[in-house]
Structures are given as structure tokens and as C-alpha cells.
Design an enzyme around this catalytic site. Sequence first.
Site, PDB file in Angstrom:
ATOM      1  N   GLY A  12       0.814  -1.198   0.000  1.00 22.54           N
ATOM      2  CA  GLY A  12       0.000   0.000   0.000  1.00 22.54           C
ATOM      3  C   GLY A  12       0.854   1.257   0.000  1.00 22.54           C
ATOM      4  O   GLY A  12       2.083   1.211  -0.085  1.00 22.54           O
ATOM      5  N   ASN A  13       0.196   2.402   0.122  1.00 17.29           N
ATOM      6  CA  ASN A  13       0.906   3.671   0.121  1.00 17.29           C
ATOM      7  C   ASN A  13       1.650   3.921   1.428  1.00 17.29           C
ATOM      8  O   ASN A  13       2.683   4.590   1.440  1.00 17.29           O
ATOM      9  CB  ASN A  13      -0.080   4.812  -0.141  1.00 17.29           C
ATOM     10  CG  ASN A  13      -0.590   4.813  -1.561  1.00 17.29           C
ATOM     11  OD1 ASN A  13       0.181   4.974  -2.504  1.00 17.29           O
ATOM     12  ND2 ASN A  13      -1.883   4.608  -1.734  1.00 17.29           N
ATOM     13  N   ASP A  87      -5.600  -1.980  -6.341  1.00 15.72           N
ATOM     14  CA  ASP A  87      -6.340  -2.186  -5.094  1.00 15.72           C
ATOM     15  C   ASP A  87      -7.830  -1.960  -5.300  1.00 15.72           C
ATOM     16  O   ASP A  87      -8.667  -2.707  -4.783  1.00 15.72           O
ATOM     17  CB  ASP A  87      -5.805  -1.283  -3.985  1.00 15.72           C
ATOM     18  CG  ASP A  87      -5.797   0.190  -4.361  1.00 15.72           C
ATOM     19  OD1 ASP A  87      -5.796   0.525  -5.569  1.00 15.72           O
ATOM     20  OD2 ASP A  87      -5.768   1.026  -3.435  1.00 15.72           O
ATOM     21  N   ASP A 107     -13.152   2.122   0.548  1.00 14.05           N
ATOM     22  CA  ASP A 107     -11.852   1.665   1.052  1.00 14.05           C
ATOM     23  C   ASP A 107     -11.201   2.842   1.780  1.00 14.05           C
ATOM     24  O   ASP A 107     -10.674   3.770   1.153  1.00 14.05           O
ATOM     25  CB  ASP A 107     -10.984   1.193  -0.106  1.00 14.05           C
ATOM     26  CG  ASP A 107      -9.706   0.504   0.372  1.00 14.05           C
ATOM     27  OD1 ASP A 107      -9.357   0.657   1.553  1.00 14.05           O
ATOM     28  OD2 ASP A 107      -9.062  -0.176  -0.453  1.00 14.05           O
ATOM     29  N   THR A 110      -5.105   5.242   3.143  1.00 16.52           N
ATOM     30  CA  THR A 110      -4.409   6.512   2.969  1.00 16.52           C
ATOM     31  C   THR A 110      -5.271   7.482   2.170  1.00 16.52           C
ATOM     32  O   THR A 110      -5.344   8.678   2.464  1.00 16.52           O
ATOM     33  CB  THR A 110      -3.068   6.289   2.248  1.00 16.52           C
ATOM     34  OG1 THR A 110      -2.298   5.338   2.982  1.00 16.52           O
ATOM     35  CG2 THR A 110      -2.297   7.579   2.122  1.00 16.52           C
TER      36      THR A 110
END
Length: 253
Positions: A12-13, A87, A107, A110
Site C-alpha cells: 500500500g501507500n 487495489d 476503502d 491513505t
Amino acid sequence: MAGRQPRWLLIGNSRWHWAVADGDSGGGSSGAGLRFVHLPSPASAVEPPLAWAAVGPVPPEAALSDASRLKLEDVPLAGSPPWLGIDRALAGWWAHRLVGGPVLVADAGTVLSLTRVDGQGRFAGGRLMAGAALQLTAMGSGTAALPSLEGVLEAGGDDWPLATAAAMRRGVLEGLAAAVREAGRQARMGAPDCPIVLTGGDGPTLLPLLRRWPELGGDALRPHPELCLEALVALCPAGPEGAPQARPRSERI
């Protein structure tokens, strides 16, 4: 991968998200027999995952094999544009499979991504806005008087805080919850049976705020915290002795 627990990775970020087959149960497609771990980016090579995907930066020191990387074209979400984050594709495809009809995925990571999938399983657009941590960081860096805040967000406490830091946190959470609620209302205008599937790291914090609204009772709001990882496991299941199975042919059109 024989002799080791199969594992899957979504970069992820801000964190790395792992699904690990628990004991001898192997990798299931519904979260059964899996445990989930969310960690910072490692500083060295990692144990090779059975399959992995990334929306955040991939450091070369992780030594991940490109052969096991899942890309957007491998996700069978019909109508996905080439710029869609993997994602969002994973979450949208799996949520539609779970719901069996139109769905709105919220979702809360971030970035708060809102992704619509129609009743035929086609990508139907969405919205993006800064998530809780980004909003708090922006307020701290963009003003002279507001502090820079970190740490875990909580939905409890006073609805109208007196302290500045608490007011910032409360304002951000209420704004995110309101955005999810309004998106769900608009999605149901065209598809009355369209539920919201809530996922992401801040999903559990937003859940009690969203539950306050009567229209989000019952199955209208469905928490599913590990939606993307479950989709990754479903697309790349473990075979005998933990070996990767052949990937299914994508049905995207």
C-alpha cells in the site's frame, strides 16, 4: 514454497499488507484459514510471497520477483480502465463476487476510495479523497496554528470537542463518514439494492459513525476489512504443498 506457509502481499501507500496461510489450512478464497498482518515497509529482502501486487512504491531491496506480481490486467473486473489502481480493481471485483449484485466499495485507507461496480460486475466509476491521516497532515502543514497529528484514530469521545487536536480528529472522521453515506445514497438512487462494503485501515473507526444512520442498517453496510487481500488470495490460490496454482484467465472486457 514447499514447507513454508504460503503468503500474499499487497503493497500500500503507507503499509505492507500480508495474508498468511494459517497452519495446514492452506489459502482459502473467503478469508478462512488466513491471518492478516499490516506492517511498515521493510528495509531488506522479504520472504518471497506466492503472489503480490502494489499501489505504493516497491523498494528494490525487497527483492520481489516480477513473475509473481499481479497486475491490473490479471484482475477480472470488467470495464476497468488502464489507469485504475489495482487495489480498487481487487476490491471491486471481490465485493461484487461476495454481494452478487451492484456494490459500492468504500476503502478507507491513505486515500478514501469509493468504487462502484454495477450488477453485471462492470466498473462503474468512483471518487477519491484524502484519507484521515492525509487530512490531518495537511491541516498541520498548511496552517500556522494547528498541530501535526499522528497516532490511532478513535470514533469515541465528544461529538463537539473543546481541544483543538480532538476537534481536528473528530472533524476529519465525521467528514469521511458523511462522504461514504452520501455516496451510498447516490449509488442507491440507480440501484436500490446496492450495499456499501467497507474496508481499509480506517474502516473499523468509521463503522460506528456510519451505523448511526438508519438507512445503513441491516445489509446496507457490510464491513469486510481484508477485502483486497482476500481477492488476491482468490486470484492466486495456493496449490498442493503451498505451490502457486496457475492464474485463471482474466474475464475483463
